[in-house]
Design an enzyme around this catalytic site. Structure first.
Site, PDB file in Angstrom:
ATOM      1  N   ASN A  23       0.807  -1.225   0.000  1.00 11.95           N
ATOM      2  CA  ASN A  23       0.000   0.000   0.000  1.00 11.95           C
ATOM      3  C   ASN A  23       0.840   1.276   0.000  1.00 11.95           C
ATOM      4  O   ASN A  23       0.309   2.364  -0.228  1.00 11.95           O
ATOM      5  CB  ASN A  23      -0.964   0.012   1.198  1.00 11.95           C
ATOM      6  N   CYS A 116     -16.061  -3.542  -5.404  1.00 13.77           N
ATOM      7  CA  CYS A 116     -15.239  -4.735  -5.241  1.00 13.77           C
ATOM      8  C   CYS A 116     -15.885  -5.563  -4.157  1.00 13.77           C
ATOM      9  O   CYS A 116     -16.870  -5.141  -3.559  1.00 13.77           O
ATOM     10  CB  CYS A 116     -13.807  -4.373  -4.893  1.00 13.77           C
TER      11      CYS A 116
HETATM   12  C1  UD1 Z   1      -6.640   1.825   1.302  1.00 13.13           C
HETATM   13  C2  UD1 Z   1      -5.843   0.545   1.262  1.00 13.13           C
HETATM   14  C3  UD1 Z   1      -6.696  -0.632   1.742  1.00 13.13           C
HETATM   15  C4  UD1 Z   1      -7.281  -0.333   3.121  1.00 13.13           C
HETATM   16  C5  UD1 Z   1      -8.011   1.013   3.135  1.00 13.13           C
HETATM   17  C6  UD1 Z   1      -8.467   1.414   4.521  1.00 13.13           C
HETATM   18  C7  UD1 Z   1      -4.329   0.943  -0.577  1.00 13.13           C
HETATM   19  C8  UD1 Z   1      -3.904   0.610  -1.964  1.00 13.13           C
HETATM   20  N1  UD1 Z   1      -5.415   0.313  -0.102  1.00 13.13           N
HETATM   21  O1  UD1 Z   1      -7.726   1.671   0.387  1.00 13.13           O
HETATM   22  O2  UD1 Z   1      -5.858  -1.789   1.796  1.00 13.13           O
HETATM   23  O3  UD1 Z   1      -8.194  -1.352   3.464  1.00 13.13           O
HETATM   24  O4  UD1 Z   1      -7.134   2.051   2.636  1.00 13.13           O
HETATM   25  O5  UD1 Z   1      -7.418   1.439   5.393  1.00 13.13           O
HETATM   26  O6  UD1 Z   1      -3.690   1.726   0.111  1.00 13.13           O
HETATM   27  N2  UD1 Z   1     -14.552   6.260   0.494  1.00 13.13           N
HETATM   28  C9  UD1 Z   1     -15.580   7.049   0.003  1.00 13.13           C
HETATM   29  N3  UD1 Z   1     -15.297   7.897  -1.035  1.00 13.13           N
HETATM   30  C10 UD1 Z   1     -14.071   8.005  -1.590  1.00 13.13           C
HETATM   31  C11 UD1 Z   1     -13.017   7.210  -1.069  1.00 13.13           C
HETATM   32  C12 UD1 Z   1     -13.298   6.341  -0.027  1.00 13.13           C
HETATM   33  O7  UD1 Z   1     -16.714   6.980   0.472  1.00 13.13           O
HETATM   34  O8  UD1 Z   1     -13.880   8.793  -2.527  1.00 13.13           O
HETATM   35  C13 UD1 Z   1     -14.841   5.328   1.605  1.00 13.13           C
HETATM   36  C14 UD1 Z   1     -14.571   3.870   1.249  1.00 13.13           C
HETATM   37  O9  UD1 Z   1     -15.654   3.271   0.588  1.00 13.13           O
HETATM   38  C15 UD1 Z   1     -14.314   3.269   2.610  1.00 13.13           C
HETATM   39  C16 UD1 Z   1     -13.610   4.394   3.362  1.00 13.13           C
HETATM   40  O10 UD1 Z   1     -13.930   5.597   2.664  1.00 13.13           O
HETATM   41  O11 UD1 Z   1     -15.527   2.976   3.242  1.00 13.13           O
HETATM   42  C17 UD1 Z   1     -12.093   4.262   3.449  1.00 13.13           C
HETATM   43  O12 UD1 Z   1     -11.576   4.022   2.146  1.00 13.13           O
HETATM   44  P1  UD1 Z   1     -10.129   4.503   1.714  1.00 13.13           P
HETATM   45  O13 UD1 Z   1      -9.356   4.919   2.917  1.00 13.13           O
HETATM   46  O14 UD1 Z   1     -10.240   5.451   0.593  1.00 13.13           O
HETATM   47  O15 UD1 Z   1      -9.522   3.132   1.165  1.00 13.13           O
HETATM   48  P2  UD1 Z   1      -8.578   2.939  -0.084  1.00 13.13           P
HETATM   49  O16 UD1 Z   1      -7.648   4.105  -0.210  1.00 13.13           O
HETATM   50  O17 UD1 Z   1      -9.358   2.507  -1.253  1.00 13.13           O
END
Ligand code: UD1
Length: 419
Positions: A23, A116
């Site tokens: 990550n 996903c």
């Molecule tokens: C990253 C990690 C993943 C980890 C997650 C949370 C990487 C490549 N992946 O994923 O392994 O499980 O952080 O620690 O680093 N959300 C929204 N809108 C957005 C973006 C996110 O609603 O635009 C929500 C997501 O659906 C989720 C939450 O915010 O419920 C956290 O997601 P996020 O921190 O963005 O996860 P990732 O960056 O995708």
């Protein structure tokens, strides 16, 4: 398709060297799109399906990518601004090229990553941040089409309503080359954010406050190459620590950063696991006699959602009842029915699972569903009585470097077989 055949019951004993963090590696690779001169040399790069996917994506955008001995070298400049569906669909983190492309080329067209297995995972926070920096964004035919103002993105105060690791990273990368100052409020504080910011600062960026909830970025005109070592994978280390505890074994985990795992160590120690660490290694051992411990996943420094499945698996053989609450992703209990097939006693109510420990799990045929659910099944199978066959293990290859090799060295009976 390949499967893993595991005969459970062996204690894991020995030393495992922890790899570079997936990550951290993925956003660092996306920084290759920001280079104006020189090469970006990333060492301690994990050799994973996801880093290969990111290499392919960057290559398709015109970046030269060379991989040798866990060092990835990125050079050149983007010749295309289109991240196609065929590559993006394989890996959600592909959306991390949106910010770099937009700020470097002024335009970007990136396929929407879609949902996903662990939830819908929207990208609205990424999009809103870029709009605040002056970008025009259209969603059409499954693509995010973004264009920056004529002179480039400009700095803005971005207040995230929820914490997002990916949106924080994308905004930091875009803001590094924007005009003026960007402030991110309610930023993610994960170690991977600090690693990204350190690398960008070595490339000439001006980022302050990474690791706190307010990050400021003064845009600079150009970024240059540098050499940077990827931080160690805290989730890989945590997964092996849990595997040692569940098999009643003793593992030494080297080349890791125990301070990134303080939320896990606290709970493992309360559960009766022996945990000792120095600055960059951890010794974990257990006699398998575990107290039940309840946890709730939270953003860093809270308990990581990426270790929830593994911790729940551990609690399946604890002496009593525990509760595991998932607050980050809405559908991250895919491992529960599989663990139930091994004899686990788990009932799910919304985002909380109640686990009543059983004496021992039994081997079974199992199906891996997502990356972290998959490793939890491996841990369960290593400690279970008898044989387990885990299918769809391509998920594991996305995030665990040389998994079987590392486990076999510590006494596991695990073999990759063709179905
Ligand atoms: C990253 C990690 C993943 C980890 C997650 C949370 C990487 C490549 N992946 O994923 O392994 O499980 O952080 O620690 O680093 N959300 C929204 N809108 C957005 C973006 C996110 O609603 O635009 C929500 C997501 O659906 C989720 C939450 O915010 O419920 C956290 O997601 P996020 O921190 O963005 O996860 P990732 O960056 O995708």
């Amino acid at each position: 398709m390949e499967s893993l055949k595991i005969i459970g019951g062996n204690k894991l004993e020995g030393t495992i060297q922890i790899s570079g963090a997936k990550n951290a590696a993925l956003p660092l690779m996306a920084c290759g799109l920001l280079l104006d001169s020189g090469e970006l040399n990333l060492s301690s790069m994990p050799d994973l399906a996801d880093t290969k996917s990111m290499s392919l994506l960057l290559y398709s955008l015109g970046i030269e990518v060379k991989n040798r001995n866990n060092i990835t070298t990125l050079l050149g400049e983007p010749k295309s601004h289109i991240a196609a569906y065929d590559i993006v669909r394989k890996m959600r983190a592909s959306v991390l090229v949106l910010g770099p492309l937009l700020t470097r080329c002024g335009v970007a067209k990136v396929s929407l990553p879609g949902g996903c297995s662990i939830g819908t995972r929207p990208v609205d926070l990424h999009i809103k941040a870029f709009e605040q920096m002056g970008a025009k964004i259209n969603l059409s035919n499954g693509y995010i089409e973004a264009s920056a103002p004529k002179n480039g993105l400009y700095g803005a105060e971005i207040i995230f309503p929820n914490i997002s690791v990916g949106a924080t990273e994308n905004t930091i990368m875009a803001a590094s080359l924007a005009i003026g100052k960007t402030t991110i409020v309610n930023a993610a504080k994960e170690p991977e954010i600090i690693d990204l910011s350190n690398c960008l600062n070595s490339m000439g960026a001006n980022i302050k406050g990474a690791g706190t909830n307010t990050i400021t970025i003064e845009g600079v005109k150009t970024l240059h190459g540098c050499s940077h070592k990827v931080i160690s994978d805290r989730i890989e280390a945590g997964s092996f620590a849990i595997a040692a505890a569940m098999t009643g074994g003793e593992l030494e985990l080297t080349d890791c950063n125990p301070s990134h795992l303080s939320s896990l160590s606290k709970y493992l120690i309360n559960s009766g696991v022996n945990w000792q660490n120095d600055e960059n290694s951890i010794k974990v051992s257990s006699n398998g006699d575990l107290k039940p411990i309840s946890i709730k996943t939270e953003e860093y420094p809270g308990f990581p959602t990426d270790l929830q499945a593994q911790f729940m698996t551990l609690m399946c053989t604890a002496n009593g009842e525990s509760e595991i609450s998932e607050t980050i992703f809405e559908n991250r209990f895919m491992h529960v029915p599989e663990l139930a097939r091994m004899g686990a006693n788990i009932s799910v109510n919304g985002g909380t699972a109640k686990v009543i420990g059983v004496e021992r799990l039994n081997g079974a045929r199992l199906m891996a569903t997502d990356l972290r659910a998959s490793i939890s099944l491996v841990i369960a199978a290593l400690s279970a009585k008898g044989e387990s066959i885990i299918s769809r293990i391509y998920h594991l290859d996305r995030g665990y470097e040389k998994l079987e090799k590392k486990l076999i060295k510590c006494g596991a009976n695990i073999k990759r077989i063709k179905d």
